[in-house]
Design an enzyme around this catalytic site. Sequence first.
Site, PDB file in Angstrom:
ATOM      1  N   LYS A  22      -2.217   1.117  -3.182  1.00 44.96           N
ATOM      2  CA  LYS A  22      -2.187   2.558  -2.896  1.00 44.96           C
ATOM      3  C   LYS A  22      -0.932   3.134  -3.548  1.00 44.96           C
ATOM      4  CE  LYS A  22      -0.690   3.918   1.099  1.00 44.96           C
ATOM      5  NZ  LYS A  22       0.572   4.624   0.708  1.00 44.96           N
ATOM      6  N   ALA A 111       5.649  -5.670   1.069  1.00 46.00           N
ATOM      7  CA  ALA A 111       6.555  -4.597   1.501  1.00 46.00           C
ATOM      8  C   ALA A 111       7.152  -3.869   0.305  1.00 46.00           C
ATOM      9  CB  ALA A 111       7.659  -5.161   2.394  1.00 46.00           C
ATOM     10  N   SER A 112       6.271  -3.375  -0.562  1.00 42.97           N
ATOM     11  CA  SER A 112       6.739  -2.816  -1.832  1.00 42.97           C
ATOM     12  C   SER A 112       6.325  -1.365  -2.066  1.00 42.97           C
ATOM     13  CB  SER A 112       6.219  -3.671  -2.992  1.00 42.97           C
ATOM     14  OG  SER A 112       4.800  -3.680  -3.021  1.00 42.97           O
ATOM     15  N   VAL A 114       3.264   0.033  -1.833  1.00 41.14           N
ATOM     16  CA  VAL A 114       1.924   0.274  -2.374  1.00 41.14           C
ATOM     17  C   VAL A 114       0.831  -0.082  -1.361  1.00 41.14           C
ATOM     18  CG1 VAL A 114       2.594   0.073  -4.790  1.00 41.14           C
ATOM     19  CG2 VAL A 114       1.921  -1.992  -3.527  1.00 41.14           C
ATOM     20  N   SER A 118      -1.763  -2.994   4.352  1.00 41.39           N
ATOM     21  CA  SER A 118      -2.752  -2.064   4.894  1.00 41.39           C
ATOM     22  C   SER A 118      -4.065  -2.154   4.141  1.00 41.39           C
ATOM     23  CB  SER A 118      -2.217  -0.631   4.838  1.00 41.39           C
ATOM     24  OG  SER A 118      -1.072  -0.483   5.654  1.00 41.39           O
ATOM     25  N   ASP A 151      -1.363   3.703   7.401  1.00 40.37           N
ATOM     26  CA  ASP A 151      -1.918   3.677   6.050  1.00 40.37           C
ATOM     27  C   ASP A 151      -3.331   3.108   5.980  1.00 40.37           C
ATOM     28  OD1 ASP A 151       0.287   4.809   4.911  1.00 40.37           O
ATOM     29  OD2 ASP A 151       1.015   3.000   3.917  1.00 40.37           O
TER      30      ASP A 151
END
Length: 307
Positions: A22, A111-112, A114, A118, A151
């Site tokens: 995302k 944990a970036s 994007v 999720s 998200d």
Amino acid sequence: MSLAIKTAESGQRVRTWAAPAKINLALHVTGRRADGYHLIESLAVFTRFGDRIEIAPADADEFSVSGRYAADVPLDGGNLVLKGRDALRQAAGVRSTPPVSIRLEKNLPVASGVGGGSSDAAAVLRGLTESWGLELDSAELARIGLSLGADVPMCLAAKPLVARGIGEEMSMVPDFSALGLVLVNPGVPVSTAEIFAALSHRENEPLPPLPRSIDFHSLRNWLEITRNDLEQPALAMQPAIGRALSWLDRAGSGFSRMSGSGATCFGLFETGNVAKRAAAEIRSRQPDWFVAATRSMASEAGRDGQN
């Protein structure tokens, strides 16, 4: 949607589901609720590149992880894949939800910024709903998804959209063509909670109206008058994000920005082929970074664009 069906050595059918990245093309923080959740307005798209989920019947529940970032994924109940499976089972009942084997191919950094976790959860919700033959509509799936994270409903939609509230209020954007994108992550950790806590202003202006016709040029011009309100605090904490943005600019990006709370940055390119050349250039100079050329998924009425 299901990407492929194959037969395992056991004779069981294995189905593969996409879990796309995302990308927040723009993200305005517009306030904060009494419970501490921040209010946002964000234009988001979803890419062809991402994680993959494989689901197959099994004698007992199984979960495994492969891929470049497998070592960073928890295998216990804290994983959103398992939380998604368990939440769906609780909603539908144990009798309708027999054991399954789930394998996550983790291609996106953890944990970036994007929405990888999720999107993984959303893919599991979609995949298990079909695999188990459950009669759940999109609204019910979104409700279950929201219980897992703000998200997840967006990732269930996985089409160009504007998200508001804490992310659960969504408006699909029609006639949105596929975009050529390069994703770059310099491999530095970023805490979403710390980024939001570092915001100096939380009552910011919402997104401006979208252009009537969205193409590469009109979108780039629109992006120039928008923001990612999380980018400046993230840059202050992790200067490597600035280096990622600089490399995208040097490679010819028409517009570069950090996605979400970082540290992944995106560059907008006029065609997919130009994006591929830019990604190859950055990868040759920064071989340890995550670099991927991809295209976003168009809206239902949008054009698929050029290669």
